[in-house]
Design a protein around this motif. Structure first.
Motif, short mmCIF file in Angstrom:
data_model
loop_
_atom_site.label_atom_id
_atom_site.label_comp_id
_atom_site.label_asym_id
_atom_site.label_seq_id
_atom_site.Cartn_x
_atom_site.Cartn_y
_atom_site.Cartn_z
N ARG A 141 -29.01 -0.49 5.23
CA ARG A 141 -27.79 -0.18 5.98
C ARG A 141 -27.65 -1.09 7.20
O ARG A 141 -26.55 -1.62 7.48
CB ARG A 141 -27.80 1.29 6.41
N SER A 142 -28.73 -1.28 7.94
CA SER A 142 -28.65 -2.12 9.14
C SER A 142 -28.39 -3.59 8.78
O SER A 142 -27.64 -4.29 9.49
CB SER A 142 -29.93 -2.00 9.96
N GLU A 143 -28.97 -4.07 7.67
CA GLU A 143 -28.74 -5.45 7.25
C GLU A 143 -27.29 -5.64 6.80
O GLU A 143 -26.68 -6.69 7.06
CB GLU A 143 -29.68 -5.81 6.09
N ALA A 144 -26.73 -4.65 6.16
CA ALA A 144 -25.33 -4.75 5.73
C ALA A 144 -24.40 -4.87 6.94
O ALA A 144 -23.44 -5.68 6.94
CB ALA A 144 -24.95 -3.52 4.90
N ARG B 146 -25.10 -8.42 8.69
CA ARG B 146 -24.60 -9.57 7.91
C ARG B 146 -23.12 -9.43 7.56
O ARG B 146 -22.49 -10.41 7.14
CB ARG B 146 -25.40 -9.70 6.61
N ASN B 147 -22.61 -8.19 7.71
CA ASN B 147 -21.24 -7.90 7.25
C ASN B 147 -21.07 -8.31 5.79
O ASN B 147 -20.11 -8.97 5.38
CB ASN B 147 -20.20 -8.62 8.11
N ALA B 148 -22.08 -7.87 5.02
CA ALA B 148 -22.12 -8.23 3.60
C ALA B 148 -22.76 -7.10 2.83
O ALA B 148 -23.36 -6.19 3.41
CB ALA B 148 -22.89 -9.52 3.41
N ALA B 149 -22.62 -7.15 1.53
CA ALA B 149 -23.19 -6.11 0.69
C ALA B 149 -24.72 -6.23 0.64
O ALA B 149 -25.27 -7.33 0.50
CB ALA B 149 -22.61 -6.21 -0.71
N VAL B 150 -25.37 -5.08 0.74
CA VAL B 150 -26.84 -5.01 0.65
C VAL B 150 -27.17 -3.85 -0.28
O VAL B 150 -26.57 -2.78 -0.19
CB VAL B 150 -27.50 -4.82 2.03
N ALA B 151 -28.15 -4.05 -1.16
CA ALA B 151 -28.50 -3.03 -2.15
C ALA B 151 -29.96 -2.61 -2.01
O ALA B 151 -30.82 -3.40 -1.60
CB ALA B 151 -28.24 -3.54 -3.55
N ARG C 39 -25.68 0.83 -2.78
CA ARG C 39 -25.00 -0.39 -2.32
C ARG C 39 -24.30 -0.07 -1.00
O ARG C 39 -23.47 0.83 -0.93
CB ARG C 39 -23.99 -0.86 -3.36
N PHE C 40 -24.68 -0.81 0.05
CA PHE C 40 -24.07 -0.64 1.38
C PHE C 40 -23.10 -1.79 1.64
O PHE C 40 -23.41 -2.96 1.36
CB PHE C 40 -25.14 -0.64 2.47
N GLY C 41 -21.91 -1.45 2.16
CA GLY C 41 -20.93 -2.47 2.54
C GLY C 41 -21.14 -2.89 4.00
O GLY C 41 -22.00 -2.35 4.72
N GLY C 42 -20.34 -3.83 4.43
CA GLY C 42 -20.44 -4.33 5.79
C GLY C 42 -20.14 -3.27 6.85
O GLY C 42 -20.50 -3.44 8.02
N ASN C 43 -19.50 -2.18 6.45
CA ASN C 43 -19.21 -1.09 7.40
C ASN C 43 -20.38 -0.12 7.54
O ASN C 43 -20.30 0.85 8.28
CB ASN C 43 -17.95 -0.33 6.98
#
Length: 239
Positions: free
Chosen positions: A115-118, A121-126, A184-188
């Motif tokens: 979640r913090s990386e998403a 980076r304002n990008a998708a992280v899984a 999957r976490f989004g940039g938000n």
């Protein structure tokens, strides 16, 4: 009595006084020597007696307070065996409980890192789990058990970086995992299961358990409204 007799008597009294003085002087000298001798002798005897007391009496006294008799030794061994029989199972459960807590904390950390990386980076992280992938490169191969718990961050070119390695290589003996979900976490910073378009209110994302523990042996990890990770201890987690 004539003058001559008085002279003779005077001479005799003088001689006796001289002899007495000489004798007293001799006795006095002899007495001093004897006193010195006896005093020194008594000091030597006292020292010898003190030495005997230290070397003979005290060790005998101490010996009564050192060592164990055969009965005392047997009682000690029996008591130790009883304590070990009681303590060893409890100690094994304590170790297993600590392992369960450690693995649970590692999974929670992986979700929080994703979640913090998403957001950063304002990008998708899984976070990889058993439910598979959503057809994108980011979640490709996530369903493989060896990849469970791996955190991946997407790049603009479609590739991804492994931000945090899989947890499966560090799972200790006696700990099992089930119901793991690929998130999957989004940039938000809002997460969802890879097969869904919106987050659930309460999503079970991992069931970590230690079956050898008597009860309360499951750690149920939930993702609440896509943002908050919550852990519950229970006998079962459900689905």
């Amino acid at each position: 009595m004539g003058a001559s007799d008085e002279n003779v008597a005077r001479i005799l009294r003088h001689e006796r006084q001289a002899d007495r003085s000489s004798a007293e002087s001799s006795l006095s000298s002899a007495g001093d020597w004897q006193v010195v001798f006896v005093h020194g002798y008594m000091q030597c005897v006292e020292k010898e007696l003190n030495g005997m007391n230290r070397n003979l009496v005290h060790p005998l006294r101490r010996s009564r307070h050192h060592g164990f008799s055969l009965i005392e030794l047997m009682v000690t061994i029996v008591v130790a065996a009883v304590l070990l029989a009681i303590a060893i199972p409890g100690f094994g459960n304590l170790i297993l409980s600590n392992r369960l807590t450690t693995v649970t904390n590692e999974w929670v950390t992986a979700v929080n890192v994703a979640r913090s990386e998403a957001i950063k980076r304002n990008a998708a992280v899984a976070v990889c789990g058993a439910t598979g992938d959503d057809g994108t490169a980011l979640t490709n191969g996530c369903a493989t058990q060896a990849n469970w718990g791996e955190v991946r961050a997407s790049n603009p070119d479609g590739s991804f970086d492994v931000v945090r390695a899989s947890l499966m290589g560090d799972i200790p003996t006696g700990i099992s995992m089930a119901s793991t979900k690929t998130l999957r976490f989004g940039g938000n910073g809002i997460g969802r299961q890879e097969s869904q378009s919106v987050p659930e209110g309460d999503l079970l994302i991992a069931d970590i358990s230690a079956t050898d523990l008597g009860g309360n042996n499951h750690r149920c990890i939930h993702l609440i409204t896509g943002t908050t990770v919550n852990t519950v201890s229970s006998d079962t987690c459900g689905n």
